[in-house]
Scaffold this motif. Structure first.
Motif, PDB file in Angstrom:
ATOM      1  N   UNK A 166       0.849  -1.185   0.000  1.00  0.00           N
ATOM      2  CA  UNK A 166       0.000   0.000   0.000  1.00  0.00           C
ATOM      3  C   UNK A 166       0.890   1.243   0.000  1.00  0.00           C
ATOM      4  N   UNK A 167       1.303   1.670  -1.206  1.00  0.00           N
ATOM      5  CA  UNK A 167       2.218   2.810  -1.318  1.00  0.00           C
ATOM      6  C   UNK A 167       1.581   3.982  -2.066  1.00  0.00           C
ATOM      7  N   UNK A 168       0.278   3.920  -2.287  1.00  0.00           N
ATOM      8  CA  UNK A 168      -0.401   5.042  -2.940  1.00  0.00           C
ATOM      9  C   UNK A 168      -0.202   6.301  -2.113  1.00  0.00           C
ATOM     10  N   UNK A 169       0.200   7.357  -2.756  1.00  0.00           N
ATOM     11  CA  UNK A 169       0.399   8.625  -2.080  1.00  0.00           C
ATOM     12  C   UNK A 169       1.717   8.761  -1.342  1.00  0.00           C
ATOM     13  N   UNK A 170       2.569   7.728  -1.395  1.00  0.00           N
ATOM     14  CA  UNK A 170       3.876   7.790  -0.730  1.00  0.00           C
ATOM     15  C   UNK A 170       4.925   8.126  -1.784  1.00  0.00           C
ATOM     16  N   UNK A 171       5.347   9.385  -1.819  1.00  0.00           N
ATOM     17  CA  UNK A 171       6.342   9.810  -2.806  1.00  0.00           C
ATOM     18  C   UNK A 171       7.618   8.982  -2.685  1.00  0.00           C
ATOM     19  N   UNK A 172       8.112   8.529  -3.823  1.00  0.00           N
ATOM     20  CA  UNK A 172       9.373   7.799  -3.953  1.00  0.00           C
ATOM     21  C   UNK A 172       9.362   6.394  -3.358  1.00  0.00           C
TER      22      UNK A 172
END
Length: 167
Positions: free
Chosen positions: A49-55
């Protein structure tokens, strides 16, 4: 070789190879990265769940020229008149939660056709910078001489494979 990103205090120790294909020159220039790494973040799975996590889980070329000082590594290397940042969606994924990853990025149009001397940065699942390697020109004859290199790049004609190898 890849070194631990300055100031990073976590457990990840990135090692491996990154191959860079240079496509075109000037406006419209692009790179494709092929990589094989160990020590990357095993949490960077396709279902993370990395949606919205820049880089998050990123592997990017940065505009810095040294891995010794975090303040000198800079941001992603691309023509800043472009929007959005073309590197934001470039990620690696560890299959089955393993820290060994192999992958190929899509073409990243950066309008930058000279990446020699810049750095490759690897990010973890939280987007933190965890590994860094400098891109240096070693030539197509392979590793030679006694001087250790952080990474090497083989530059051929446009649309040919350029190789960056972390030793």
């Amino acid at each position: 070789s890849f070194v631990t990103y300055p100031g990073y205090t976590g457990d990840l120790v990135v090692q491996g190879q990154v191959h860079i294909a240079q496509l075109g020159s000037g406006s419209g220039a692009a790179q494709v990265l092929a990589f094989e790494m160990t020590g990357a973040d095993s949490g960077c799975t396709p279902d993370a769940n990395i949606d919205g996590v820049d880089n998050a889980c990123g592997i990017h070329i940065h505009d810095g020229t040294s891995c010794k000082d975090a303040s000198a590594i800079g941001g992603h290397l691309y023509n800043s008149t472009m929007s959005p940042d073309p590197w934001l969606l470039i990620r690696y994924f560890a299959l089955a939660g393993q820290a060994q990853v192999t992958g190929l990025t899509t073409q990243v149009t950066t309008d930058t056709d000279n990446v020699l001397g810049n750095v490759v940065v690897v990010h973890d699942v939280a987007g933190a910078r965890v590994g860094c390697a400098v891109i240096t020109d070693e030539g197509p004859t392979g590793v030679g001489g006694s001087a250790p290199v952080t990474a090497s790049i083989w530059a051929f004609a446009a649309s040919a494979l350029v190789v960056v190898e972390a030793m």
